[in-house]
Design an enzyme around this catalytic site. Structure first.
Site, PDB file in Angstrom:
ATOM      1  N   SER A   3       0.892   0.455   0.826  1.00  0.00           N
ATOM      2  CA  SER A   3       1.074   0.709  -0.364  1.00  0.00           C
ATOM      3  C   SER A   3       2.076   1.818  -0.675  1.00  0.00           C
ATOM      4  CB  SER A   3      -0.429   1.434  -0.766  1.00  0.00           C
ATOM      5  OG  SER A   3      -0.563   2.676   0.184  1.00  0.00           O
ATOM      6  N   LYS A  15       5.210  10.017  -1.646  1.00  0.00           N
ATOM      7  CA  LYS A  15       4.233   8.934  -2.330  1.00  0.00           C
ATOM      8  C   LYS A  15       3.322   9.711  -3.250  1.00  0.00           C
ATOM      9  CE  LYS A  15       1.031   5.747  -0.735  1.00  0.00           C
ATOM     10  NZ  LYS A  15       0.372   4.967   0.393  1.00  0.00           N
ATOM     11  N   SER A  17       0.043   0.792   5.795  1.00  0.00           N
ATOM     12  CA  SER A  17       0.925   1.154   4.591  1.00  0.00           C
ATOM     13  C   SER A  17       2.154   1.945   4.708  1.00  0.00           C
ATOM     14  CB  SER A  17       0.172   1.825   3.568  1.00  0.00           C
ATOM     15  OG  SER A  17      -0.816   1.007   3.019  1.00  0.00           O
TER      16      SER A  17
END
Length: 402
Positions: free
Chosen positions: A121, A44, A145
């Site tokens: 996210s 990420k 998330s």
């Protein structure tokens, strides 16, 4: 500010990977172990990768960030155990979302249900694993998330005990909630990743499976999810029902207040200077965060203390784990209106705050399909009992797949 997707996203990856770091091989790194040999991992875009800028889902943040001089601690651990880095993945802006929508870069495709949102996210990381582009992928979990996207995309995901893993070199949204988390294509890879990140070994300690007989929880579930979960409980003779009355509405509200307060402490100055560069949904959340009062924080902390006490009473033995649907619904359709998305978000937060508010480990596993869309099943353990949660997942998964 809208940056053309063609300039930012790697083609043929469903919008999961950022082009800048895709395929950056880190050839100079020599692994010290082989726990993760032959496994591909994605990261990420909130974790530092030496030689690249960390963008946190915002072009202005990306351009203003210096090039990282070293890898984030979690990235270093995976490389040291032999995993191969394949690219950075898209994130919702500053990680302040559960939807998987980014105003600048778009929405990564949900490979399990392309007509639905992937969840955020850690949207790019979950999409990369679900599409088979990576075996494991690092993300972060503040309000859910990792757990929610894992459920939406039908993959394995884990949020460890808060503070169990180093977050050095990783963007923080809210310090008392944020954890390094990860997705995996199999339980074996999920467990191997935990062992590498935590300097831990797998355990064979048994677990007692608890289910919560709680009218509030049942009322939040979509009817099809409630029906499937009730059937599962009836099938599993080793499940122990525990009567509870968790005040999840108050817990979720307290979580939002505390998260907002910490997010503003962390990023308020930057947001004040660059508010016009944020997507509308993220800007609105920071506007709310800016208005949180000390009295609200004080009251929310009292709710948090009560939540910790309530969960400690239920999980009063390290071998006990709670089994619960990860979230109450499948992912919203891409065509869902804002009211539908917000309703699902609010109900989901009431499930996700159980582990998040108290800092407990939670694992989400693939479970059922409803109208062609995945819904995950979760195991929540006591603080520090991550290994027991992972071992319990082996038994539970074998039961639900028989």
């Amino acid at each position: 500010m809208n940056t053309p997707l063609s300039n930012q996203l790697q083609p043929n990856t469903g919008g999961a990977f950022l082009a800048e770091a895709f395929g950056h091989a880190l050839q100079a790194h020599r692994p010290l172990g082989n726990k993760l040999k032959n496994l591909r991992f994605a990261v990420k875009d909130v974790f530092d990768i030496a030689g690249t800028r960390t963008g946190a889902g915002n072009p202005v943040w990306l351009s203003g960030n210096p090039v990282a001089k070293k890898h984030a601690a979690a990235v270093e651990r995976l490389l040291s155990d032999g995993a191969t880095f394949v690219g950075k993945t898209l994130t919702d802006e500053l990680t302040y979302s559960l939807a998987g929508i980014n105003a600048h870069y778009g929405v990564p495709r949900n490979p399990a249900s392309p007509d639905r949102l992937p969840g955020g996210s850690s949207s790019g990381s979950v999409a990369a694993v679900a599409a088979g582009l990576a075996d494991i992928a690092l993300g972060t979990d503040c309000g859910g998330s990792i757990r929610l996207p894992a459920s939406y995309c039908g993959v394995w995901g884990m949020r460890p005990t808060h503070g169990r893993l180093s977050g050095h070199g990783c963007l923080t949204l809210a310090h008392s909630f944020d954890t390094v988390g990860w997705f995996a294509n199999t339980l074996e890879h999920l467990e191997q990743t935990f062992c590498a990140l935590a300097h831990a070994d797998a355990t064979s300690m048994p677990a007692t499976f608890l289910t919560l007989n709680d009218d509030g929880i049942n009322s939040l579930l979509d009817p099809a999810v409630l029906h499937a979960f009730s059937a599962l409980k009836n099938q599993q003779t080793d499940f122990v029902a525990v009567t509870s009355a968790l005040n999840l509405t108050a817990w979720a509200a307290a979580f939002r207040i505390l998260q907002a307060s910490e997010a503003w402490m962390e990023h308020g100055l930057w947001v004040t200077q660059h508010a016009s560069e944020l997507g509308l949904d993220i800007r609105q959340r920071f506007d709310i965060a800016a208005s949180v009062t000390t009295a609200q924080v004080r009251a929310a902390q009292e709710v948090r203390i009560a939540a910790i006490s309530a969960l400690n009473q239920i999980l009063d033995d390290q071998h006990k784990v709670i089994v619960i649907p990860t979230v109450p619904t499948p992912a919203p359709l891409l065509t869902a209106d804002s009211a539908q998305v917000n309703d699902i978000r609010m109900r989901s937060q009431q499930f996700l705050c159980i582990a998040g508010l108290v800092g407990l480990p939670q694992l989400s596993m693939p479970w059922i399909q409803i109208n062609g869309a995945p819904v995950g099943l979760s195991i929540i353990g006591g603080r520090g009992c991550d290994e027991i949660v992972l071992h319990a997942a082996h038994k539970l998964h074998s039961h639900i797949t028989d």
